[in-house]
Design an enzyme around this catalytic site. Structure first.
Site: not given
Length: 353
Positions: A99, A229, A181
């Protein structure tokens, strides 16, 4: 026949089953370099039978780390350190994945077991950045709003990190646009108060995510899958929600995203979540049905029967497990036994199977 243990083909890649190791930060790196801990942590779960093993959020820039102990992919030394880990995972029959992430305003914070809130610059912290100059919470760092050059640098950093992931031997990358984030911060009106081309309405707030997808897909081989994601909802009134998630997902498939890994929350301390088993699965089901894209389901998935039902009912194409695989790296083998399926065991372990 178990649907959970049926293979999943994406582009030229095939997962041996639908169980994926969700990226889980270990907060155990020095200078962004993975080490023996990461090899054993990820390798044991590949031996445990997962179809895909995804390494934790790797920062694309040093200032994109969540904590000073995060791993990264912002330099070639880190790519070289990842290479034997990816090779070992592949040798056990699992797909090695990683990721890519930038923590934005949630960067420069302590590892969970070392406390909470900001790490002072004197203690190894740094100036954090965000879409707007508003902090995540009272104990978190105060960010500086990114200007156009800073945004361009972020896009380029994701691109070059993807190239390093390929050089390290990873066969799938996931872009982290969830959990509060940086990419999620641009998506949500709760954290993005910009009035320029990267703010305002849906088109402006989604621009950075789409630019990052385009930049990564341009260098990531056509034969290999790209995942993203997404937090389907902020769980806060007036924030990012499932309707906007569906709309964004509809834009992702034509750009070369192969699966949306559907999580939720993390953007605001004001969130209110009723975290019951499978509480995020309906989001994966809705995005899959309405956006016409493969999805992954996450969140309190803990039993073989629950995981089987999610895939068999068409709620999602894969299940990504985190805490359950921390408790039991061999969960896939136990699940296969419970569901009447088989996973080929390493020769060293055959006497036990």
């Amino acid at each position: 026949m178990s649907e959970l243990f049926s293979p999943l083909a994406q582009r030229a890649l095939t997962l041996r089953n639908r169980i994926a190791v969700s990226p889980m930060c270990q907060y155990s790196a020095v200078d962004g370099l993975p080490d023996h801990w990461h090899l054993v942590h990820l390798g044991s779960r590949a031996v445990g039978g997962a179809g895909l093993v995804m390494a934790e959020a790797a920062a694309v820039l040093p200032e994109g780390r969540i904590s000073p102990e995060d791993v990264g992919l912002w330099n070639d030394a880190q790519a070289q350190a990842w290479a034997p880990i990816a090779a070992f995972v592949r040798a056990q029959g699992a797909v090695p994945a990683i990721q890519l992430a930038h923590a934005g305003r949630k960067a420069s914070t302590h590892a969970p077991w070392r406390g909470h809130g900001a790490v002072a610059e004197a203690d190894g912290g740094w100036q954090v950045v965000a879409p707007s100059a508003s902090a995540y919470g009272e104990r978190y760092p105060s960010p500086v709003a990114l200007d156009a050059d800073g945004i361009a640098a972020v896009v380029d950093a994701f691109r070059t990190a993807a190239q390093r992931a390929l050089a390290a031997g990873f066969e799938l990358v996931e872009l982290h646009a969830a959990h509060g984030y940086l990419l999620h911060q641009f998506l949500s009106p709760l954290s993005n108060a910009r009035d320029d081309a990267w703010g305002g309405g849906f088109e402006g707030r989604t621009r950075l995510v789409l630019d990052v997808v385009d930049a990564v897909r341009a260098v990531w081989p056509e034969r290999l899958p790209l995942w993203l994601r997404l937090s389907a909802t902020d769980w806060v009134e007036g924030g990012w929600d499932v309707e906007q998630s569906v709309a964004l997902a509809r834009l992702l498939a034509p750009r070369g995203v192969d699966l949306v890994d559907v999580s939720s929350g993390g953007l605001s301390p004001a969130q209110r979540i009723d975290a019951v088993p499978g509480y995020q699965v309906p989001f994966a089901r809705r995005i899959r049905a309405e956006a016409g894209i493969a999805t992954g389901a996450v969140g309190l998935i803990t039993t073989p029967e629950q995981a089987e039902r999610i895939v068999a009912d068409g709620d999602a194409d894969v299940v990504l497990l985190a805490r359950e695989l921390l408790r039991d790296p061999y969960f896939p083998r136990r699940a296969a036994q419970a569901l009447g399926a088989t996973i080929e065991a390493p020769a060293q372990y055959l006497r036990a199977w």
